[in-house]
Design an enzyme around this catalytic site. Structure first.
Site, short mmCIF file in Angstrom:
data_model
loop_
_atom_site.label_atom_id
_atom_site.label_comp_id
_atom_site.label_asym_id
_atom_site.label_seq_id
_atom_site.Cartn_x
_atom_site.Cartn_y
_atom_site.Cartn_z
N LYS A 1 90.03 13.89 39.68
CA LYS A 1 90.37 13.93 41.11
C LYS A 1 90.67 12.55 41.68
O LYS A 1 90.26 11.54 41.13
CB LYS A 1 89.27 14.65 41.88
CG LYS A 1 89.36 16.17 41.64
CD LYS A 1 88.54 17.00 42.58
CE LYS A 1 88.85 18.48 42.30
NZ LYS A 1 87.92 19.38 42.98
N ARG B 1 83.33 21.82 36.22
CA ARG B 1 84.68 22.36 36.02
C ARG B 1 85.57 21.20 35.61
O ARG B 1 85.78 20.28 36.41
CB ARG B 1 85.16 23.01 37.33
CG ARG B 1 86.55 23.63 37.28
CD ARG B 1 86.90 24.21 38.64
NE ARG B 1 88.22 24.81 38.67
CZ ARG B 1 89.35 24.11 38.86
NH1 ARG B 1 89.31 22.81 39.06
NH2 ARG B 1 90.52 24.73 38.86
C1 7PJ Z 1 88.19 23.00 42.39
C2 7PJ Z 1 88.54 24.33 42.22
C3 7PJ Z 1 86.82 22.65 42.55
C4 7PJ Z 1 86.33 24.99 42.31
C5 7PJ Z 1 90.32 23.12 42.22
C6 7PJ Z 1 91.65 20.37 40.82
C7 7PJ Z 1 92.07 20.94 42.12
N1 7PJ Z 1 87.61 25.33 42.18
N2 7PJ Z 1 89.88 24.39 42.13
N3 7PJ Z 1 85.94 23.69 42.50
N4 7PJ Z 1 89.32 22.26 42.35
N5 7PJ Z 1 85.39 25.93 42.28
O1 7PJ Z 1 91.36 21.08 39.85
O2 7PJ Z 1 91.65 19.12 40.73
O3 7PJ Z 1 86.43 21.50 42.73
S1 7PJ Z 1 92.02 22.72 42.17
#
Ligand code: 7PJ
Length: 278
Positions: free
Chosen positions: A220, A254
């Site tokens: 990020k 994640r």
């Molecule tokens: C997240 C997400 C996060 C959850 C994205 C990226 C942007 N879902 N979807 N948590 N970020 N739960 O993957 O950088 O931080 S999209």
């Protein structure tokens, strides 16, 4: 702690990794960029072989400034991927804000719903409650198109925690069992660098709410801000961020780079066991 997701029970006594599978043409992360379902399936199988406990399949980019995608396009992207991975026996999470996509993905075998809108759309809680899936409730201030323009909080840790606990209670009232709920502060979703760092420092306060916490920090922009590195050079920063989150109580991270994160967490866990034994 155990997280129930559909027919699966995920043991969270050690940190687990959710691998990111983007099925979007405009994903900013090159390695997860697989607009073609067959490529996305191959990529997801690699992440599972590398030790991902869950694969998170998304057909809508929610990066800052991203455009909306139609329900039909989103379904066409994600359904073949969910179906193939679920048939493999994988714990598949569907990353969507749309109840119709939730329902179709669940019918195709998804065991979890990951929603950056915390099941805020009409019908979303019902879609998940009926199916017995696990849910990840994420905090976002504003909408993806504009959320980074002027993020504002009285107390970011307390505000995010209060929002997520209220959403968890709404889910429980709607028939989603507490042991199927995961909370996520939503790093980068309507947050400045200072907000993101405060949330990471304060992750223990969110974990104390009693639900497992998921942290998404992989590649990020906050890591770019800290290191000065572009998105394709944030591997070390992402692994460090995952460890920092787990050390503060995150149960699931994640990530794009599953293999490296799994190794780092194995070392962390081994050291942790020694510490626990004194
Ligand atoms: C997240 C997400 C996060 C959850 C994205 C990226 C942007 N879902 N979807 N948590 N970020 N739960 O993957 O950088 O931080 S999209």
């Amino acid at each position: 702690m155990t997280l129930r997701c559909g027919r699966f029970a995920l043991d969270l006594s050690r940190p687990r990794v959710m691998g990111i599978v983007n099925v979007t043409p405009d994903s900013f992360s090159a390695a997860g960029r697989s607009p073609d379902p067959a490529r996305a399936i191959d990529h997801a199988r690699r992440l599972l072989a590398d030790g991902a406990a869950i694969v998170d399949v998304g057909g809508e980019s929610t990066r800052p400034g991203a455009a909306d995608v139609s329900e039909a396009d989103e379904l066409a992207r994600v359904l073949p991927v969910v179906e193939a991975l679920a048939a493999d026996g994988a714990v598949v999470s569907i990353d969507t804000r749309k109840p119709a996509v939730m329902r179709a993905a669940i019918a195709a075998g998804a065991a979890m719903v990951n929603d950056v809108a915390a099941l805020g759309a009409p019908g979303a809680i019902e879609a998940c409650a009926a199916a017995g899936v696990g849910v990840c409730l994420m905090h976002m201030q504003g909408a993806p198109a504009t959320m980074q323009q002027a993020p504002d909080y009285a107390d970011v840790v307390a505000d995010v925690r209060a929002f997520l606990v209220a959403r968890a209670r709404a889910c429980e009232a709607g028939g989603i069992a507490a042991d199927r709920i995961v909370l996520d502060p939503g790093f980068g979703f309507g947050k400045t660098l200072a907000h993101n760092l405060a949330l990471l420092r304060g992750l223990g306060s969110l974990a104390a709410a009693g639900y497992p916490v998921l942290a998404g920090l992989s590649r990020k922009s906050m890591l770019g801000a800290v290191t000065g590195r572009p998105v394709d050079e944030r591997l070390a920063a992402s692994v460090a961020a995952a460890l920092a989150a787990v050390a503060r109580g995150a149960a699931i991270v994640r990530v794009h780079d599953v293999r490296e994160t799994v190794d780092a967490l194995a070392v962390w866990h081994a050291v942790q066991l020694e510490t626990d034994r004194g």
